[in-house]
Design a protein around this motif. Sequence first.
Motif, PDB file in Angstrom:
ATOM      1  N   GLU A 125       4.722 -34.073  79.421  1.00  0.00           N
ATOM      2  CA  GLU A 125       3.214 -34.502  78.883  1.00  0.00           C
ATOM      3  C   GLU A 125       2.302 -35.400  79.772  1.00  0.00           C
ATOM      4  OE1 GLU A 125       5.029 -35.657  74.489  1.00  0.00           O
ATOM      5  OE2 GLU A 125       4.856 -37.371  75.528  1.00  0.00           O
ATOM      6  N   ARG A 126       1.240 -35.286  79.965  1.00  0.00           N
ATOM      7  CA  ARG A 126       0.471 -36.256  80.694  1.00  0.00           C
ATOM      8  C   ARG A 126       0.445 -37.733  80.713  1.00  0.00           C
ATOM      9  NH1 ARG A 126      -6.077 -33.875  79.730  1.00  0.00           N
ATOM     10  NH2 ARG A 126      -4.736 -35.690  77.926  1.00  0.00           N
ATOM     11  N   GLU A 127       0.899 -38.603  82.079  1.00  0.00           N
ATOM     12  CA  GLU A 127       1.505 -39.174  82.238  1.00  0.00           C
ATOM     13  C   GLU A 127      -0.001 -40.049  82.647  1.00  0.00           C
ATOM     14  OE1 GLU A 127       4.568 -39.361  84.191  1.00  0.00           O
ATOM     15  OE2 GLU A 127       3.482 -39.046  86.192  1.00  0.00           O
ATOM     16  N   PHE A 128       0.035 -41.363  82.561  1.00  0.00           N
ATOM     17  CA  PHE A 128      -0.770 -42.395  83.389  1.00  0.00           C
ATOM     18  C   PHE A 128      -1.183 -42.269  84.707  1.00  0.00           C
ATOM     19  CE2 PHE A 128      -3.839 -45.797  84.809  1.00  0.00           C
ATOM     20  CZ  PHE A 128      -3.225 -46.819  84.887  1.00  0.00           C
ATOM     21  N   VAL A 129      -1.669 -42.266  85.285  1.00  0.00           N
ATOM     22  CA  VAL A 129      -0.924 -42.111  86.912  1.00  0.00           C
ATOM     23  C   VAL A 129      -2.205 -43.900  88.104  1.00  0.00           C
ATOM     24  CG1 VAL A 129      -1.519 -41.580  89.404  1.00  0.00           C
ATOM     25  CG2 VAL A 129      -1.219 -39.960  87.493  1.00  0.00           C
ATOM     26  N   ALA A 130      -3.370 -43.657  87.382  1.00  0.00           N
ATOM     27  CA  ALA A 130      -3.734 -44.920  88.057  1.00  0.00           C
ATOM     28  C   ALA A 130      -5.454 -45.436  87.890  1.00  0.00           C
ATOM     29  CB  ALA A 130      -4.384 -44.863  89.427  1.00  0.00           C
ATOM     30  N   THR A 131      -5.607 -46.390  87.641  1.00  0.00           N
ATOM     31  CA  THR A 131      -7.161 -46.568  86.733  1.00  0.00           C
ATOM     32  C   THR A 131      -8.402 -47.522  87.811  1.00  0.00           C
ATOM     33  OG1 THR A 131      -8.354 -47.702  84.530  1.00  0.00           O
ATOM     34  CG2 THR A 131      -6.598 -48.549  85.402  1.00  0.00           C
ATOM     35  N   ILE A 132      -9.775 -47.474  87.430  1.00  0.00           N
ATOM     36  CA  ILE A 132     -10.086 -48.541  88.296  1.00  0.00           C
ATOM     37  C   ILE A 132     -11.461 -49.393  87.386  1.00  0.00           C
ATOM     38  CG2 ILE A 132     -11.241 -46.568  88.774  1.00  0.00           C
ATOM     39  CD1 ILE A 132     -11.436 -48.339  91.743  1.00  0.00           C
ATOM     40  N   SER A 133     -11.852 -50.627  87.215  1.00  0.00           N
ATOM     41  CA  SER A 133     -12.697 -50.735  86.903  1.00  0.00           C
ATOM     42  C   SER A 133     -14.196 -50.401  87.280  1.00  0.00           C
ATOM     43  CB  SER A 133     -13.129 -52.222  86.696  1.00  0.00           C
ATOM     44  OG  SER A 133     -13.048 -52.690  87.686  1.00  0.00           O
ATOM     45  N   TRP A 134     -15.262 -50.281  86.382  1.00  0.00           N
ATOM     46  CA  TRP A 134     -16.340 -50.090  86.534  1.00  0.00           C
ATOM     47  C   TRP A 134     -16.879 -50.946  88.146  1.00  0.00           C
ATOM     48  CZ3 TRP A 134     -21.149 -53.154  87.317  1.00  0.00           C
ATOM     49  CH2 TRP A 134     -21.097 -54.211  86.778  1.00  0.00           C
ATOM     50  N   ASN A 135     -16.454 -51.711  87.984  1.00  0.00           N
ATOM     51  CA  ASN A 135     -17.510 -52.352  89.351  1.00  0.00           C
ATOM     52  C   ASN A 135     -16.199 -52.382  90.215  1.00  0.00           C
ATOM     53  OD1 ASN A 135     -15.734 -53.965  88.247  1.00  0.00           O
ATOM     54  ND2 ASN A 135     -17.099 -55.860  88.487  1.00  0.00           N
ATOM     55  N   SER A 136     -14.831 -52.007  90.759  1.00  0.00           N
ATOM     56  CA  SER A 136     -13.670 -51.610  91.742  1.00  0.00           C
ATOM     57  C   SER A 136     -12.813 -53.324  91.577  1.00  0.00           C
ATOM     58  CB  SER A 136     -14.245 -51.328  92.990  1.00  0.00           C
ATOM     59  OG  SER A 136     -14.632 -50.083  92.871  1.00  0.00           O
ATOM     60  N   GLY A 137     -13.366 -53.921  90.311  1.00  0.00           N
ATOM     61  CA  GLY A 137     -12.891 -55.206  90.416  1.00  0.00           C
ATOM     62  C   GLY A 137     -11.914 -54.938  90.192  1.00  0.00           C
ATOM     63  N   SER A 138     -11.141 -54.047  89.174  1.00  0.00           N
ATOM     64  CA  SER A 138      -9.688 -54.275  89.074  1.00  0.00           C
ATOM     65  C   SER A 138      -9.227 -52.504  89.038  1.00  0.00           C
ATOM     66  CB  SER A 138      -9.873 -55.283  87.468  1.00  0.00           C
ATOM     67  OG  SER A 138      -8.562 -54.724  86.760  1.00  0.00           O
ATOM     68  N   THR A 139      -7.836 -52.439  89.496  1.00  0.00           N
ATOM     69  CA  THR A 139      -7.760 -51.569  89.495  1.00  0.00           C
ATOM     70  C   THR A 139      -5.597 -51.531  88.487  1.00  0.00           C
ATOM     71  OG1 THR A 139      -6.250 -52.300  92.093  1.00  0.00           O
ATOM     72  CG2 THR A 139      -8.593 -50.847  91.832  1.00  0.00           C
ATOM     73  N   ASP A 140      -5.018 -50.592  88.510  1.00  0.00           N
ATOM     74  CA  ASP A 140      -3.762 -51.450  87.828  1.00  0.00           C
ATOM     75  C   ASP A 140      -2.612 -49.074  87.755  1.00  0.00           C
ATOM     76  OD1 ASP A 140      -2.241 -51.068  84.295  1.00  0.00           O
ATOM     77  OD2 ASP A 140      -1.409 -51.582  86.801  1.00  0.00           O
ATOM     78  N   TYR A 141      -2.196 -49.109  88.146  1.00  0.00           N
ATOM     79  CA  TYR A 141      -0.927 -47.654  88.477  1.00  0.00           C
ATOM     80  C   TYR A 141       0.771 -47.772  88.198  1.00  0.00           C
ATOM     81  CZ  TYR A 141      -3.937 -48.390  92.966  1.00  0.00           C
ATOM     82  OH  TYR A 141      -4.713 -48.413  94.038  1.00  0.00           O
ATOM     83  N   ALA A 142       0.328 -46.370  87.471  1.00  0.00           N
ATOM     84  CA  ALA A 142       1.617 -46.496  87.357  1.00  0.00           C
ATOM     85  C   ALA A 142       2.750 -47.077  88.032  1.00  0.00           C
ATOM     86  CB  ALA A 142       2.364 -44.874  86.623  1.00  0.00           C
TER      87      ALA A 142
END
Length: 120
Positions: A44-61
């Motif tokens: 299945e497709r899985e989450f890798v990374a995300t970033i907020s609109w202003n680059s102030g927040s990131t998250d990773y698998a």
Amino acid sequence: QVQLVESGGGLAQAGGSLRLSCAASGRTFRSYYMGWFRQAPGKEREFVATISWNSGSTDYADSVKGRFTISRDNAKKTVYLQMNSLKPEDTAVYYCAARPGGIGVPYDTWGQGAQVTVSS
């Protein structure tokens, strides 16, 4: 609404690096939260990374923390995924995605995908 086009996929050896780019069209790109997902064959497709609109927040698998870095350039309407220390298990089709908000807001726009293959 935005439209997304990924580029930069390809073949790399284990331990190597690749950088994916996702070019967006549309005037509202800078307000979108962006993410990268991947789907390996038979999985299945899985989450890798995300970033907020202003680059102030990131998250990773957990599987990519410390190896992958997500970033964005709102002036260029582009989001990037720098992938270092690649492993064969990183082989997958990588998708860029956009959502008009943060936590709890679903991704509503997807790119066509870019193949990443890591050889051992």
